[in-house]
Design a protein around this motif. Sequence first.
Motif, mmCIF file in Angstrom:
data_model
loop_
_atom_site.group_PDB
_atom_site.id
_atom_site.type_symbol
_atom_site.label_atom_id
_atom_site.label_comp_id
_atom_site.label_asym_id
_atom_site.label_seq_id
_atom_site.Cartn_x
_atom_site.Cartn_y
_atom_site.Cartn_z
ATOM 1 N N SER A 84 -8.668 -50.339 -27.387
ATOM 2 C CA SER A 84 -8.466 -51.709 -26.913
ATOM 3 C C SER A 84 -7.871 -51.689 -25.509
ATOM 4 O O SER A 84 -8.585 -51.473 -24.544
ATOM 5 N N ARG A 212 -15.771 -46.113 -29.840
ATOM 6 C CA ARG A 212 -15.522 -47.379 -29.139
ATOM 7 C C ARG A 212 -15.828 -47.235 -27.650
ATOM 8 O O ARG A 212 -15.003 -47.537 -26.800
ATOM 9 N N LYS A 214 -16.901 -48.283 -24.239
ATOM 10 C CA LYS A 214 -16.840 -49.635 -23.682
ATOM 11 C C LYS A 214 -17.603 -49.789 -22.372
ATOM 12 O O LYS A 214 -17.261 -50.650 -21.557
ATOM 13 N N TRP A 218 -15.570 -54.263 -23.594
ATOM 14 C CA TRP A 218 -14.757 -54.102 -24.804
ATOM 15 C C TRP A 218 -15.367 -54.810 -26.001
ATOM 16 O O TRP A 218 -15.371 -54.298 -27.116
ATOM 17 N N TYR A 221 -18.793 -52.865 -27.634
ATOM 18 C CA TYR A 221 -18.599 -51.415 -27.673
ATOM 19 C C TYR A 221 -19.736 -50.743 -28.440
ATOM 20 O O TYR A 221 -20.498 -51.383 -29.172
ATOM 21 N N ASP A 279 -6.746 -54.656 -31.734
ATOM 22 C CA ASP A 279 -7.452 -55.307 -30.641
ATOM 23 C C ASP A 279 -6.961 -56.749 -30.560
ATOM 24 O O ASP A 279 -6.807 -57.414 -31.586
ATOM 25 N N LYS A 293 -12.368 -57.125 -19.635
ATOM 26 C CA LYS A 293 -13.516 -56.512 -20.313
ATOM 27 C C LYS A 293 -13.274 -55.042 -20.649
ATOM 28 O O LYS A 293 -13.988 -54.460 -21.463
ATOM 29 N N ARG A 294 -12.249 -54.419 -20.037
ATOM 30 C CA ARG A 294 -11.899 -53.038 -20.377
ATOM 31 C C ARG A 294 -11.066 -52.951 -21.651
ATOM 32 O O ARG A 294 -10.838 -51.869 -22.178
ATOM 33 N N GLY A 295 -10.614 -54.109 -22.162
ATOM 34 C CA GLY A 295 -9.888 -54.122 -23.425
ATOM 35 C C GLY A 295 -8.458 -54.615 -23.305
ATOM 36 O O GLY A 295 -7.795 -54.399 -22.287
#
Length: 381
Positions: A84, A212, A214, A218, A221, A279, A293-295
Amino acid sequence: MIQIKDKAECVGCWACVNRCPKRCISMEGDDQGFLYPKVDLSMCIECGLCKKVCPVIHQGEGREPHACYGAKNKNAEVQLTSSSGGAFTALAEKVIEEGGVVFGAKFDKDWLVIHDYTDTREGLIDFRGSKYVQSKIGDTFKKCQEFLKQGRRVLFSGTPCQIAGLRRCLGKDYPNLLTVDIICHGVPSPAVWKDYFGTIKDKSQIARINFRDKRNGWRKYGLSVGSHPQAESSEGEFYQLASQNEYIQGFIQNYFLRPSCHKCPAKEGKSGSDITLADYWGVNKIDSKFYDKRGVSLIMVNTPKGQKIIEETDTMDCQLVDFSQFLPYNISWKKIAARNPKAETFWKEYSQRGLSEIPKPGNQSIFKRIRRRIERIIKRG
């Protein structure tokens, strides 16, 4: 002594194995690949400690967190390669900086999942990211206690049932122990994972597996298997979105979860963990400015010890979140995974014909097409 009459009453946490003074309990796999305790009656002294430490027999009390945070690791690479937002790495690095030890789940040389420990920042790379397989705890509860008695700070991470088992096994709350669990959907069968991955003949060519990945963001995935250590796409790699991957979908749709996952004894904070990670699903609706968007990680602080390390850690950006806001997007904190009505048929077919021959919708054999593609990639790599 402990006797498992109903498999749904055993979470496979290894607490009984780690606590037995005569070492007369071993873990043996069943036809679904899940491990259960077996007692050597010739060595058992009937001390009852195996029952005393069982987190199913002795369940904790449910509780809501003291505080909740959305969090993002300040290191963009760590954030991208984490499940996440990279909160686990930030907390673990803080413990290691103080000469501590971190326990977590990692792949072994055969790409099965085990629990292990590290006291280096480099070692944390193996623990980073989700592993959609039940891990083998082994003797890590004993090793954890040894480090605690030496006075070293320890962070032990795992599923809620594993943390509940650890706490029962230790028998007391050590001030230098920080326990971290996750919001858990359930744990898939190691046998199914082994079969899914089993046709790759030369596993030595594989450098990484990421459940996961990404690269598409995120929220989109995927599963990737690479014959090189880099995270970027290349010819020497298999990648598939989770929404299209049979293994991940079988996990999400509860085809091959451990029986105890359908009667989970550790939901709603019952594990006793200091911190729960997840998450931060729903952040795009709750706070669109914090979305990334990267988590983004969700941190649920359950104890003063958990709050203290959050305040000590300066390698992540945090903001307070209201518990009631994110809960609808993270229902697995409370909701137990329902058994899929088709699971019984799945296991029956699996026991008779193995994984590769089980049909899926559309009359294509489940997993076979993907495994062939992975093999072609590895041969090219």
